[in-house]
Scaffold this motif. Structure first.
Motif, PDB file in Angstrom:
ATOM      1  N   LEU A 189       2.229   6.701  10.174  1.00 60.97           N
ATOM      2  CA  LEU A 189       1.378   5.510  10.069  1.00 60.97           C
ATOM      3  C   LEU A 189       2.223   4.253   9.900  1.00 60.97           C
ATOM      4  N   VAL A 190       3.321   4.383   9.116  1.00 60.38           N
ATOM      5  CA  VAL A 190       4.228   3.244   8.931  1.00 60.38           C
ATOM      6  C   VAL A 190       4.775   2.791  10.275  1.00 60.38           C
TER       7      VAL A 190
ATOM      8  N   LYS B  31       3.446   3.396  13.287  1.00 56.62           N
ATOM      9  CA  LYS B  31       2.346   2.936  14.133  1.00 56.62           C
ATOM     10  C   LYS B  31       1.946   1.498  13.794  1.00 56.62           C
ATOM     11  N   LEU B  32       2.003   1.170  12.500  1.00 54.11           N
ATOM     12  CA  LEU B  32       1.565  -0.154  12.058  1.00 54.11           C
ATOM     13  C   LEU B  32       2.702  -1.174  12.027  1.00 54.11           C
ATOM     14  N   GLY B  33       3.932  -0.708  12.366  1.00 54.83           N
ATOM     15  CA  GLY B  33       5.050  -1.646  12.478  1.00 54.83           C
ATOM     16  C   GLY B  33       5.679  -2.066  11.166  1.00 54.83           C
ATOM     17  N   PHE B  34       5.586  -1.201  10.136  1.00 53.40           N
ATOM     18  CA  PHE B  34       6.181  -1.537   8.841  1.00 53.40           C
ATOM     19  C   PHE B  34       7.573  -0.919   8.645  1.00 53.40           C
ATOM     20  N   GLU B  35       8.133  -0.297   9.726  1.00 54.22           N
ATOM     21  CA  GLU B  35       9.402   0.422   9.547  1.00 54.22           C
ATOM     22  C   GLU B  35      10.565  -0.499   9.182  1.00 54.22           C
TER      23      GLU B  35
ATOM     24  N   PHE C 206      10.946  -2.886   1.610  1.00 51.30           N
ATOM     25  CA  PHE C 206      10.240  -2.267   0.491  1.00 51.30           C
ATOM     26  C   PHE C 206       9.654  -0.918   0.905  1.00 51.30           C
ATOM     27  N   VAL C 207       9.045  -0.872   2.079  1.00 48.30           N
ATOM     28  CA  VAL C 207       8.420   0.356   2.592  1.00 48.30           C
ATOM     29  C   VAL C 207       9.489   1.394   2.926  1.00 48.30           C
ATOM     30  N   THR C 208      10.561   0.958   3.592  1.00 50.53           N
ATOM     31  CA  THR C 208      11.618   1.897   3.992  1.00 50.53           C
ATOM     32  C   THR C 208      12.303   2.505   2.770  1.00 50.53           C
TER      33      THR C 208
ATOM     34  N   THR D 109       0.822  -1.215   0.000  1.00 51.27           N
ATOM     35  CA  THR D 109       0.000   0.000   0.000  1.00 51.27           C
ATOM     36  C   THR D 109       0.857   1.267   0.000  1.00 51.27           C
ATOM     37  N   PHE D 110       1.980   1.229   0.727  1.00 56.28           N
ATOM     38  CA  PHE D 110       2.703   2.468   1.013  1.00 56.28           C
ATOM     39  C   PHE D 110       3.546   2.984  -0.162  1.00 56.28           C
ATOM     40  N   ALA D 111       4.104   2.115  -0.978  1.00 55.48           N
ATOM     41  CA  ALA D 111       4.992   2.569  -2.054  1.00 55.48           C
ATOM     42  C   ALA D 111       4.300   3.548  -3.008  1.00 55.48           C
ATOM     43  N   PRO D 112       3.107   3.212  -3.545  1.00 60.79           N
ATOM     44  CA  PRO D 112       2.482   4.171  -4.474  1.00 60.79           C
ATOM     45  C   PRO D 112       2.040   5.462  -3.806  1.00 60.79           C
TER      46      PRO D 112
END
Length: 703
Positions: free
Chosen positions: A53-54, A56-60, A64-66, A33-36
């Motif tokens: 949000l990243v 908070k949701l633990g995607f750090e 790919f997200v970072t 979700t976060f890349a685009p």
């Protein structure tokens, strides 16, 4: 849905859709979700909210997200945030390394980009096409061709040389280094070529002063079936301008209009304005500018530069004043407008701009600072020019060239040579402009031996091959010093064909020393290479007039008239009371006309009582003596001086700027006026400065 919005350029809708999804759907985002949505962020605040949000949701810790966050922060020049995220990543994939390297590259942080690249290599990660495409422009920026070639070798070893994007990047890099043969070889070896490939090789030749080859490649591109885009037309506009091809310029303009690019893309419109400006057609340039639906800062800068470079300084200043009401100037604006103030000697207006630049600290920029040095030098404030010179960075030849040139036009050749020696001591490499300024300085001061030394140093120590400007300066130097035969022999021994500047220098020397035979020969050669420059006809006419050969004057003037040529009107300008007044020879329309001529009559009487005798040889009309005296008194520089005397406090300096060479009688008269009025009178003509004080001129009558 978010990705679809991003792909079609609807970035605001993409961010809104993401928030709607997060707040109303009850669904949890995943790492896809976060890349685009990070790519869609148009301001750093949106990006930071999504970063929260990243976290908070633990995607750090998701690689790919970072990597997407790193890319987002580098877009907003927040390189510190991007680097911290990158350094904290427990695992990095290829995308992470590329995001950090390209981020530094796009923000012109070359050294940091190479540091990350070296770290990547030390960890055993191999470069991919994206890495190569990011790093090659940095090699050109750092002038590091060895590193660029080593990356080229790497791409060959890894089988990446046929990658379309890598090949395009290699062509662009080699073009920046002027290595056109290698760039051409890369292009020839490409299996697949797109419009970027053709644009790259065409602009390579265009940027390296080979417009003929560039135009041939454009025709090849059309034959290959590739349709040009607006960037093709940017290069083509420049090619046409370099070739001086006004006819094809109209064709380019028509093509852009048919495609509707002027309405859709401001870059296309700017390139057409620039093309017309370089072709000297400022009427068309202005019309295209007015028709642009959107004008960015580049649009305004292009028009200002066009007016300035075509000698229309007043129009450039008028456009600049309009621009300030519409859009904020940038660094390029100041570099465009300061030479306009220099050209007409608008010192007060130039000083106001300097004040604005001090507030923004832009005056320390090497290019802006150099323009300020040039402005003060050409407005007669050499001390202020020197003060600025000591403040700006001096690692390149640019500021050195400006200050050497300023001293040259003021007749301070010894100081110019001293600055050149300091430049050598600082290990700053001179270029061809440096030596043009030095040779010109030596010419104006009669330093023949020193000029010959400079010419030899240029060739033997620095390996700079003389161009026609250097040869013209040498001929001028020999000629002014009275060595006409030596000047002529120098021309005969030149390895290149003399152009109008070379023969013009010889003709000017013949006028000074009254050599009518050699002057006639030089004028014949001049009319062969440049038959449409009226100035050369005027020079030859003046030679005949000085010795009373009126039939020769009539013959030359008839020749010029039959060709439809007209003499450039002489004008002089003076800045007084925050306003620039321009006077033409014989001007009768100025509001203070009566006061000016009354002052001139008073001065004339006082000059004669001190021994002044009018020199009628500078009147180029066959008329009675009393009329000749009136013509001399009505010359533009005298009108401007008289206006300065009646418009400024007693004993204050007067600064005059003349578009042509000051006449010999006016030069003599100004010496008397400086003594009578107890003023310093500074006159800048088309060749140099004259500082008149206490009846003496700084040129010591060598001009």
């Amino acid at each position: 849905m978010v990705s679809a919005y991003v792909r079609t350029g609807h970035f605001r809708e993409a961010v809104d859709c993401f928030y709607q999804f997060f707040l109303t759907s009850g669904l949890r985002p995943d790492f896809y979700t976060f890349a685009p949505v990070l790519k869609a962020c148009k301001n750093p605040l949106d990006g930071m909210r999504i970063h929260c949000l990243v976290l908070k949701l633990g995607f750090e810790w998701d690689v790919f997200v970072t990597a997407s966050l790193v890319h987002m922060y580098t877009r907003f020049r927040a390189l510190g945030n991007a680097r911290k995220l990158f350094d904290d990543m427990p695992v990095r994939d290829m995308g992470s390394w590329n995001a950090m390297i390209s981020g530094y590259c796009q923000n012109s942080n070359a050294a940091e980009a190479l540091d990350v690249l070296n770290e990547m290599r030390s960890e055993g990660v191999l470069m991919d096409p994206v890495t190569i495409v990011s790093i090659l422009p940095i090699c050109a920026q750092l002038d590091d061709i060895l590193n660029g070639m080593s990356i080229h070798v790497y791409s060959i070893k890894r089988g990446l040389e046929y990658d379309l994007f890598v090949s395009n990047a290699l062509i662009n890099m080699y073009a920046k280094f002027g290595e056109l043969a290698i760039a051409q070889k890369v292009f020839d070896n490409m299996v697949v070529r797109d419009v970027v490939s053709w644009n790259s090789i065409t602009s390579a030749y265009e940027q390296n002063d080979d417009p003929t080859r560039a135009l041939a490649l454009f025709y090849d591109m059309q034959l290959s079936g590739i349709s040009p885009d607006y960037l093709t037309l940017v290069s083509l506009s420049s090619i046409v301008a370099q070739l001086g091809d006004s006819w094809n310029g109209k064709s380019v303009h028509g093509f852009v209009m048919r495609r509707g690019w002027i309405l859709k893309d401001v870059i296309s419109g700017n390139s057409v304005v620039d093309m017309y400006s370089k072709l000297g057609d400022m009427s068309s340039a202005g019309a295209v500018f007015e028709a642009l639906p959107v004008k960015d800062v580049v649009s305004w800068n292009t028009l200002i530069t066009g007016y300035t470079q075509n000698g229309l300084a007043s129009e450039a200043i008028e456009v600049f004043d309009m621009m300030q009401k519409e859009i904020a100037p940038n660094q390029a604006t100041w570099v465009s407008i300061l030479p306009a103030y220099s050209n007409i000697g608008a010192l007060q207006q130039g000083m106001r701009v300097h004040g604005l630049l001090v507030k923004s600290s832009l005056y320390l920029d090497i290019f802006v600072g150099t323009c300020l040095i040039d402005m003060y030098g050409k407005c007669g404030k050499l001390d202020d020019a020197m003060s600025l010179f000591y403040e700006v960075p001096k690692m390149t030849s640019v500021p050195w060239n400006a200050i050497i040139s300023c001293h040259g036009i003021h007749g301070h050749a010894e100081k110019a040579l001293k600055l050149f020696r300091e430049m050598r001591e600082e290990r700053v490499k001179p270029d061809h402009v440096t030596f043009v300024s030095l040779l010109s300085a030596c010419s104006h001061s009669g330093l023949v031996e020193e000029g010959q030394w400079c010419f030899n140093v240029m060739r033997e120590e620095y390996g700079i091959e003389p161009i026609l400007k250097h040869y013209g300066c040498m001929v001028d130097m020999f000629g002014r010093a009275g060595h006409l035969e030596k000047a002529y022999n120098f021309i005969k021994d030149m390895p290149v064909k003399p152009d109008a500047s070379v023969w013009g220098a010889l003709l000017g020397a013949c006028r000074i020393h009254g050599n009518i035979d050699l002057g006639a020969f030089a004028s014949e050669r001049l009319f062969e290479v440049d038959s449409e420059n009226v100035g050369y006809y005027v020079l030859m006419s003046n030679i005949y007039a000085n010795i009373g050969k009126w039939e020769g004057v009539d013959k030359v003037r008839t020749l010029a008239r039959d060709m439809g040529l007209r003499k450039t009107p002489g004008w002089s300008s003076i800045e007084a009371n925050n306003k620039v007044d321009v006077f033409y020879t014989g001007n009768q329309s100025h509001p203070k006309c009566e006061e000016i001529y009354k002052e001139l009559r008073n001065l004339n009487a006082k000059m004669k009582s001190l021994g002044y005798v009018p020199d009628y040889s500078f009147v180029l009309q066959d008329v009675e003596e009393d009329e000749k005296e009136h013509i001399l008194m009505s010359h533009s520089e005298r009108l401007a001086i008289a206006f300065g005397i009646i418009s400024t406090p007693p004993k204050t300096p007067i600064r005059i700027f003349k578009n042509l060479r000051v006449c010999g009688d006016c030069h003599n008269a100004t010496k008397y006026i400086s003594k009578i009025t107890e003023r310093e009178i500074i006159v800048r003509d088309s060749n140099r400065f004259h500082h008149f004080k206490d009846g003496v001129c700084s040129c010591s009558d060598y001009w």
